[in-house]
Design a protein around this motif. Structure first.
Motif, PDB file in Angstrom:
ATOM      1  N   TRP A 217     -23.055  15.787  14.721  1.00  0.00           N
ATOM      2  CA  TRP A 217     -23.949  17.801  15.640  1.00  0.00           C
ATOM      3  C   TRP A 217     -25.405  17.089  15.252  1.00  0.00           C
ATOM      4  O   TRP A 217     -26.420  17.187  14.408  1.00  0.00           O
ATOM      5  N   TRP A 218     -25.872  17.318  16.466  1.00  0.00           N
ATOM      6  CA  TRP A 218     -27.290  17.456  17.070  1.00  0.00           C
ATOM      7  C   TRP A 218     -28.300  16.451  16.915  1.00  0.00           C
ATOM      8  O   TRP A 218     -29.098  16.263  15.469  1.00  0.00           O
ATOM      9  N   PRO A 219     -27.675  15.709  17.461  1.00  0.00           N
ATOM     10  CA  PRO A 219     -28.488  13.649  16.746  1.00  0.00           C
ATOM     11  C   PRO A 219     -29.350  13.916  16.717  1.00  0.00           C
ATOM     12  O   PRO A 219     -30.493  12.850  16.374  1.00  0.00           O
ATOM     13  N   LEU A 220     -30.630  14.725  18.220  1.00  0.00           N
ATOM     14  CA  LEU A 220     -31.946  14.759  17.862  1.00  0.00           C
ATOM     15  C   LEU A 220     -32.549  15.056  16.435  1.00  0.00           C
ATOM     16  O   LEU A 220     -34.112  15.511  16.634  1.00  0.00           O
ATOM     17  N   ASN A 221     -32.288  16.092  15.696  1.00  0.00           N
ATOM     18  CA  ASN A 221     -32.107  16.442  14.320  1.00  0.00           C
ATOM     19  C   ASN A 221     -33.085  14.865  13.526  1.00  0.00           C
ATOM     20  O   ASN A 221     -32.162  14.998  12.577  1.00  0.00           O
ATOM     21  N   ALA A 222     -34.182  14.237  13.723  1.00  0.00           N
ATOM     22  CA  ALA A 222     -34.410  12.821  13.544  1.00  0.00           C
ATOM     23  C   ALA A 222     -36.287  13.646  13.586  1.00  0.00           C
ATOM     24  O   ALA A 222     -36.679  14.544  13.767  1.00  0.00           O
ATOM     25  N   LEU A 223     -36.857  12.426  13.011  1.00  0.00           N
ATOM     26  CA  LEU A 223     -37.506  12.121  12.340  1.00  0.00           C
ATOM     27  C   LEU A 223     -38.636  10.941  12.622  1.00  0.00           C
ATOM     28  O   LEU A 223     -38.537   9.879  12.384  1.00  0.00           O
ATOM     29  N   THR A 224     -39.905  11.102  13.438  1.00  0.00           N
ATOM     30  CA  THR A 224     -40.376  11.017  13.981  1.00  0.00           C
ATOM     31  C   THR A 224     -42.208  10.430  13.329  1.00  0.00           C
ATOM     32  O   THR A 224     -42.789  12.015  13.063  1.00  0.00           O
ATOM     33  N   ILE A 225     -42.099   9.962  12.944  1.00  0.00           N
ATOM     34  CA  ILE A 225     -43.964   9.039  12.605  1.00  0.00           C
ATOM     35  C   ILE A 225     -44.493   8.398  13.242  1.00  0.00           C
ATOM     36  O   ILE A 225     -43.937   7.472  13.390  1.00  0.00           O
ATOM     37  N   SER A 226     -45.260   8.940  13.486  1.00  0.00           N
ATOM     38  CA  SER A 226     -46.681   8.296  14.519  1.00  0.00           C
ATOM     39  C   SER A 226     -47.574   8.297  14.038  1.00  0.00           C
ATOM     40  O   SER A 226     -48.662   9.325  13.380  1.00  0.00           O
ATOM     41  N   THR A 227     -48.219   7.284  14.054  1.00  0.00           N
ATOM     42  CA  THR A 227     -49.518   6.099  12.997  1.00  0.00           C
ATOM     43  C   THR A 227     -50.247   5.219  14.658  1.00  0.00           C
ATOM     44  O   THR A 227     -50.489   5.930  15.692  1.00  0.00           O
ATOM     45  N   ASN A 228     -49.492   4.166  14.781  1.00  0.00           N
ATOM     46  CA  ASN A 228     -49.804   3.544  15.937  1.00  0.00           C
ATOM     47  C   ASN A 228     -49.234   4.045  16.500  1.00  0.00           C
ATOM     48  O   ASN A 228     -49.090   2.957  17.788  1.00  0.00           O
ATOM     49  N   GLN A 229     -47.724   4.008  16.571  1.00  0.00           N
ATOM     50  CA  GLN A 229     -46.918   3.771  17.335  1.00  0.00           C
ATOM     51  C   GLN A 229     -45.702   4.498  16.917  1.00  0.00           C
ATOM     52  O   GLN A 229     -45.902   5.339  16.252  1.00  0.00           O
ATOM     53  N   ASP A 230     -44.482   5.679  17.872  1.00  0.00           N
ATOM     54  CA  ASP A 230     -43.723   6.279  17.315  1.00  0.00           C
ATOM     55  C   ASP A 230     -42.631   5.637  16.511  1.00  0.00           C
ATOM     56  O   ASP A 230     -42.196   4.505  16.732  1.00  0.00           O
ATOM     57  N   VAL A 231     -42.531   5.867  15.586  1.00  0.00           N
ATOM     58  CA  VAL A 231     -41.041   5.428  14.710  1.00  0.00           C
ATOM     59  C   VAL A 231     -40.406   6.864  14.565  1.00  0.00           C
ATOM     60  O   VAL A 231     -40.767   7.604  13.994  1.00  0.00           O
ATOM     61  N   VAL A 232     -38.865   6.506  14.488  1.00  0.00           N
ATOM     62  CA  VAL A 232     -38.212   7.261  14.490  1.00  0.00           C
ATOM     63  C   VAL A 232     -37.445   7.008  13.522  1.00  0.00           C
ATOM     64  O   VAL A 232     -36.631   6.138  13.819  1.00  0.00           O
ATOM     65  N   PHE A 233     -36.475   7.860  13.048  1.00  0.00           N
ATOM     66  CA  PHE A 233     -35.416   7.624  11.625  1.00  0.00           C
ATOM     67  C   PHE A 233     -34.407   8.856  12.353  1.00  0.00           C
ATOM     68  O   PHE A 233     -34.596   9.967  12.404  1.00  0.00           O
ATOM     69  N   TYR A 234     -33.412   8.481  12.858  1.00  0.00           N
ATOM     70  CA  TYR A 234     -32.609   9.342  12.870  1.00  0.00           C
ATOM     71  C   TYR A 234     -30.629   8.507  12.861  1.00  0.00           C
ATOM     72  O   TYR A 234     -30.702   7.230  11.892  1.00  0.00           O
ATOM     73  N   ASP A 235     -30.402   9.725  12.670  1.00  0.00           N
ATOM     74  CA  ASP A 235     -29.043   9.665  11.697  1.00  0.00           C
ATOM     75  C   ASP A 235     -27.675   8.056  13.084  1.00  0.00           C
ATOM     76  O   ASP A 235     -27.500   7.735  14.126  1.00  0.00           O
ATOM     77  N   ALA A 236     -27.196   7.409  11.405  1.00  0.00           N
ATOM     78  CA  ALA A 236     -27.096   6.098  12.035  1.00  0.00           C
ATOM     79  C   ALA A 236     -25.507   5.848  12.840  1.00  0.00           C
ATOM     80  O   ALA A 236     -25.751   5.226  13.172  1.00  0.00           O
ATOM     81  N   ARG A 237     -25.200   7.594  12.717  1.00  0.00           N
ATOM     82  CA  ARG A 237     -23.513   6.829  13.759  1.00  0.00           C
ATOM     83  C   ARG A 237     -24.873   7.870  15.011  1.00  0.00           C
ATOM     84  O   ARG A 237     -22.792   7.493  15.860  1.00  0.00           O
TER      85      ARG A 237
END
Length: 132
Positions: free
Chosen positions: A62-82
């Motif tokens: 459910w709600w796969p876009l409820n992920a975490l974006t950390i942006s320093t020099n680039q966007d790094v996204v942590f997301y549900d592996a499924r």
């Protein structure tokens, strides 16, 4: 959209360095109708991408876009592996994406952004510090 889907973090994901706003038109159905997302994307110079998360339901996500974006020099996204479809979207955008196993609660309050969106007073730990 349904009241339970009213949290913006349930159905949208901002990639600030890429200047991309992704909106889930399955779980967030109805949020694109009034033009607010289109207007915000245009005002901020963002590319608006719609993502149909209905296929992720086979993986009970459910709600796969409820992920975490950390942006320093680039966007790094942590997301549900499924979320296979979301991984493919990140690949197509050239976004560094790190799958995180989410077990148990597939609902919103057990997702990555909801469980990392807390800062305690007196806590000097920042995401920039964690990434250095």
């Amino acid at each position: 959209h349904k009241p339970g889907q009213g949290h913006i973090d349930y159905h949208s994901l901002l990639l600030p360095k890429r200047k991309v706003l992704i909106v889930d038109n399955h779980h967030g159905r109805g949020v694109l109708r009034d033009g607010s997302y289109h207007a915000a994307a245009e005002a901020e110079g963002l590319k608006l991408i719609t993502y149909d998360a209905s296929s992720e339901r086979q993986s009970d996500v459910w709600w796969p876009l409820n992920a975490l974006t950390i942006s320093t020099n680039q966007d790094v996204v942590f997301y549900d592996a499924r979320t296979e479809g979301l991984r493919k979207l990140f690949d197509s955008l050239g976004v560094e994406a790190i799958p995180v196993p989410i077990e148990g609660n597939a609902g919103g309050n057990g997702k990555i952004r909801c469980t990392t969106n807390v800062k305690h007073k007196g806590d000097d730990i920042t995401s920039d510090h964690l990434l250095s």
